[in-house]
Design a protein around this motif. Structure first.
Motif, PDB file in Angstrom:
ATOM      1  N   LYS A 108      -5.735   6.664  -1.644  1.00 19.62           N
ATOM      2  CA  LYS A 108      -5.313   5.681  -2.439  1.00 19.62           C
ATOM      3  C   LYS A 108      -4.218   6.344  -3.461  1.00 19.62           C
ATOM      4  CE  LYS A 108      -9.410   2.499  -2.580  1.00 19.62           C
ATOM      5  NZ  LYS A 108     -10.176   1.792  -3.388  1.00 19.62           N
ATOM      6  N   GLN A 109      -4.338   7.730  -3.526  1.00 18.28           N
ATOM      7  CA  GLN A 109      -3.506   8.352  -4.287  1.00 18.28           C
ATOM      8  C   GLN A 109      -3.375   9.882  -3.925  1.00 18.28           C
ATOM      9  OE1 GLN A 109      -6.003   8.108  -7.994  1.00 18.28           O
ATOM     10  NE2 GLN A 109      -5.212   9.919  -8.484  1.00 18.28           N
ATOM     11  N   TRP A 166       0.533   8.192  -7.195  1.00 17.07           N
ATOM     12  CA  TRP A 166       0.296   6.998  -6.442  1.00 17.07           C
ATOM     13  C   TRP A 166       1.538   6.624  -5.317  1.00 17.07           C
ATOM     14  CZ3 TRP A 166      -4.174   4.247  -6.994  1.00 17.07           C
ATOM     15  CH2 TRP A 166      -4.824   4.679  -8.130  1.00 17.07           C
ATOM     16  N   ILE A 199       0.912  -1.306   0.123  1.00 14.44           N
ATOM     17  CA  ILE A 199       0.213  -0.019  -0.031  1.00 14.44           C
ATOM     18  C   ILE A 199       0.803   1.319  -0.018  1.00 14.44           C
ATOM     19  CG2 ILE A 199      -1.658   1.183   1.132  1.00 14.44           C
ATOM     20  CD1 ILE A 199      -2.751  -1.449   2.417  1.00 14.44           C
TER      21      ILE A 199
END
Length: 503
Positions: free
Chosen positions: A255-256, A263, A174
């Motif tokens: 998530k970004q 990312w 992650i």
């Protein structure tokens, strides 16, 4: 170290003794310690009592009456014991007076040490401060410093690891993460575990990391209500959340990057959950115990963790500053290896007391060290590193130079003024107007005062309100002069004299 002769003489002369401690959890220990110290007095059980406002009501009334009627010869208590109805107080002792628990964060925001000083002055009695490492202010301002030399012990090997050279990046699914353990610390832990020797590791932060940061543009994930960096928590591999310490809000991790859509997100800092996970991955056969307020919120649970580590089969104790609550109880308990994984988040704070607080942490951990002490840091030239390499006197000399140069305690007194409002412009204007009034008063009185700010607080927004801070540094003034200055401050402002922090 307790001044046995002074305590005994006070009681023999028919006077009462007040013994202040920073933690209620230390109460039973200090009652036993005082009984052992004053065994020559042959005091009865009801001649020593514990007093605190959070006692059960019946016990509180019982202690109240004992103190009022003079039956309690020695009273042990937390800061509220200063206001107990003593009939003939003759001596005040304060253990670890630099402890933050002596400062009330509710109005009128008093510090127990200052109240103790005033009470001793009014009654014409002695005030004794008992500390393993006095604060700079207490050391300089005390009339007399009595040092008790510890018994000679085996020399502790101390090593400072520069994490700019000793850390590694780990590629996770992650986020990209910094490895919490440098290679030298990892090897020392491994060597001690093979020899069945215990290890203590210290971290002064909860959570997965300080924050989630975009490596491309520097964006940091912050709380929408408080403008403070959110802390990443990992309950399991698939259960991540971000938590705000100030308002308690919980959200999903990004998530970004929300600014540049990159990312490449990294976690900066090392939280205790993250380190625990890394230790379990690297030392699978070792029993790792964790001591922090999340897994051990109650004092009974904390004592069980400590007992399991020191007296049973614990291999590694991963701890926060909760460990220091039990310093008196754990006197003499030592392990071969103690390591500080990180206190850099503390040392990076823009507060004049940060380095001193770091030194206190190191000093406390050295008391648990038998053979080797390892300090990991990105700042190997800090005052904390100076303390580790050259000792307290060198640290004190350098810090006093710095404090005098920038007019900080013990060379000045500090008053922190805080205003908050939902409208950011209103908060700023109110603060600027007050500064003008303060400057006018200072000019008229020709007082030696410095006014810092106003400026947005370190955490600029909490629970939807924008916070502005003004700091006043002043020489010791007469009570009426200080009162005149503070009379300018509106009643809806937060006033903190001798604050624990200026941020």
């Amino acid at each position: 170290f307790l001044p046995k002769e002074i305590i005994e003489n006070t009681v023999k002369n028919g006077k009462q003794v007040l013994f202040l401690i920073p933690e209620k959890s230390q109460g039973n220990f200090w009652i036993r310690k005082i009984q052992q110290t004053t065994d020559n007095l042959k005091l009865k059980t009801n001649n020593i009592c514990f007093f605190s406002t959070d006692l059960p009501f019946r016990k509180y009334i019982e202690s109240f009456k004992k103190i009022r009627d003079g039956k309690s010869k020695i009273t042990i208590g937390t800061r509220s014991a200063l206001f107990a109805p003593f009939s003939n107080l003759g001596l005040i002792l304060i253990v670890e007076p630099e402890n933050k628990n002596y400062k009330s964060e509710m109005e009128p925001r008093y510090n127990a040490k200052n109240i103790g000083e005033k009470l001793a002055e009014i009654l014409g009695i002695n005030l004794i401060l008992v500390s393993s490492l006095p604060s700079i202010e207490n050391y300089v301002e005390s009339d007399k410093v009595v040092a008790k030399r510890e018994e000679e012990v085996q020399e502790i090997k101390k090593e400072i690891i520069d994490m700019k050279k000793g850390s590694k990046m780990l590629n996770k699914d992650i986020f990209y993460e910094w490895s919490s353990l440098s290679q030298p610390l990892f090897e020392e832990i491994k060597k001690n575990l093979l020899l069945k020797r215990k290890v203590i590791l210290f971290i002064n932060r909860r959570g997965e990391g300080l924050s989630v940061v975009c490596q491309d543009c520097g964006w940091i994930k912050k709380c929408k209500n408080c403008d403070a960096p959110l802390i990443l928590y990992k309950k399991s591999d698939k259960n991540l959340s971000m938590v705000c310490y100030h308002c308690g809000s919980i959200s999903l991790p990004p998530k970004q990057c929300e600014k540049c859509q990159s990312w490449k997100l990294v976690t900066l800092g090392s939280g205790i959950e993250k380190i625990e996970r890394e230790l379990k991955e690297k030392f699978k056969n070792s029993k790792i115990l964790r001591l922090d307020s999340k897994v051990a919120a109650r004092s009974t649970t904390q004592k069980m963790v400590l007992k399991s580590f020191f007296e049973k089969n614990g291999d590694i104790l991963l701890t926060t500053s909760i460990l220091f609550r039990y310093l008196p109880i754990l006197v003499g308990k030592k392990v071969p290896l103690v390591g500080i994984i990180s206190i850099d988040s503390l040392l990076s704070l823009p507060d004049f007391r940060a380095e001193e607080e770091g030194v206190k942490i190191v000093h406390n951990l050295l008391s648990f060290t038998l053979d080797k002490f390892i300090f990991q840091t990105f700042w190997p030239n800090s005052q904390v590193a100076n303390f580790i390499k050259n000792g307290y006197n060198s640290f004190l000399k350098e810090l006093l130079k710095e404090r005098e140069r920038f007019f900080y305690p013990p060379f000045s007194k500090i008053i922190k003024l805080t205003f908050s409002h939902k409208d950011s412009q209103k908060a700023e204007n109110e603060s600027l107007n007050l500064k003008k009034k303060l400057e006018g008063e200072v000019k008229n009185k020709s007082l030696q005062i410095q006014i810092l700010g106003p400026s947005p607080s370190f955490i600029q927004k909490i629970r939807g309100k924008y916070i502005w801070t003004t700091v006043i540094k002043l020489k010791k003034l007469k009570a009426n002069e200080k009162k005149q200055i503070l009379s300018i401050v509106p009643s809806y402002w937060k006033v903190d004299v001798d604050p624990l922090t200026i941020i």
